[in-house]
Design an enzyme around this catalytic site. Structure first.
Site, short mmCIF file in Angstrom:
data_model
loop_
_atom_site.label_atom_id
_atom_site.label_comp_id
_atom_site.label_asym_id
_atom_site.label_seq_id
_atom_site.Cartn_x
_atom_site.Cartn_y
_atom_site.Cartn_z
N ASP A 115 16.27 -3.28 -0.29
CA ASP A 115 17.46 -4.13 -0.23
C ASP A 115 17.90 -4.31 1.22
O ASP A 115 17.59 -3.48 2.08
CB ASP A 115 18.63 -3.49 -1.00
CG ASP A 115 18.31 -3.36 -2.48
OD1 ASP A 115 17.43 -4.09 -2.98
OD2 ASP A 115 18.96 -2.51 -3.12
N1 URA Z 1 16.47 1.12 -5.11
C1 URA Z 1 17.50 0.33 -4.72
O1 URA Z 1 18.50 0.24 -5.41
N2 URA Z 1 17.39 -0.34 -3.55
C2 URA Z 1 16.32 -0.26 -2.75
O2 URA Z 1 16.29 -0.89 -1.69
C3 URA Z 1 15.26 0.56 -3.16
C4 URA Z 1 15.35 1.24 -4.35
#
Ligand code: URA
Length: 234
Positions: free
Chosen positions: A103
């Site tokens: 993310d």
């Molecule tokens: N889980 C999440 O919620 N975000 C990420 O970036 C990776 C794993």
């Protein structure tokens, strides 16, 4: 193959810069300077650029310490949006792609390669490749929440019969969680499901490869031969 192809692949110089380096006498084959880019060499040959050995590999593998504020996508970036590949030299950014997504606000270990088959294997749900994340969350986890996260929780995924699919078993250790799946926003959704919210998330390992602590956010380096073996599973 031609020497200029070998040098450009092994050093990430463009073909033109590789030819210039060769013509300029910077490249040796088995200790002898060769100035002809068309000179024939093989994969295992002892070739140096400015005295440094060049290792020919068909594919490139590297790790980045992803900073917050960058998206992992390559195509669907909106104008002005910062993308992780902006942090790589353009020559490299054109060749490699990120393996999976983090993310925008998630930091840490992101692997890039041009080895599509190995990337596919590493991301395949059937392979149960481990990813470990360091987290902070609010409110703090209770023992009951930890047990639930480890056992598997309902994050809204359904099978074809409309029944909930729980997340696979996870491993909790202090402020890290290890999962073997890679569903969209998975960790955030898992914490939400047990009544806590993630306040920071950093990936610290993937497929047994640990984030190099010497890399500042935004920095990258090539994987070592041992790390490549962990990644490709070969
Ligand atoms: N889980 C999440 O919620 N975000 C990420 O970036 C990776 C794993």
């Amino acid at each position: 193959m031609r020497l200029d192809k070998f040098v450009s692949t092994a050093s990430n110089l463009s073909r033109r810069d590789a030819s210039r380096a060769i013509a300029g006498g910077h490249v040796s084959v088995f200790g002898k300077t060769v100035r002809d880019g068309a000179f024939h060499v093989d994969e295992g040959d002892d070739i140096t650029l400015d005295g440094k050995p060049l290792l020919y590999s068909r594919f490139l593998y590297l790790m980045m310490n992803k900073p917050s504020g960058y998206i992992t996508a390559t195509e669907d970036a909106r104008p002005g949006e910062r993308v992780v590949s902006d942090l790589l030299p353009p020559e490299l950014a054109r060749r490699v792609f990120p393996v999976g997504r983090l993310d925008r606000d998630t930091t840490g270990l992101l692997i890039f390669t041009d080895d599509g088959a190995a990337a596919h294997r590493a991301l395949s749900p059937k392979r149960h490749v481990e990813k470990t994340y360091r987290f902070t969350c609010s409110p703090p986890l209770t023992d009951e929440m930890i047990r639930a996260l480890e056992a598997g929780v309902d994050i809204g995924e359904k099978n074809s019969a409309g029944e909930p699919i729980l997340t696979a078993r996870a491993r909790m250790s202090g402020n890290t969680i290890t999962i073997t799946e890679g569903k969209f926003h998975q960790i955030k959704r898992m914490f939400h499901a047990v009544g806590s919210e993630i306040t920071s998330l950093a990936r610290v390992s993937f497929a047994g490869i640990e984030l190099d602590g010497a890399l500042a956010p935004g920095e990258w380096r090539y994987l070592s031969p041992e790390e490549i073996t962990l990644f490709t599973g070969e």
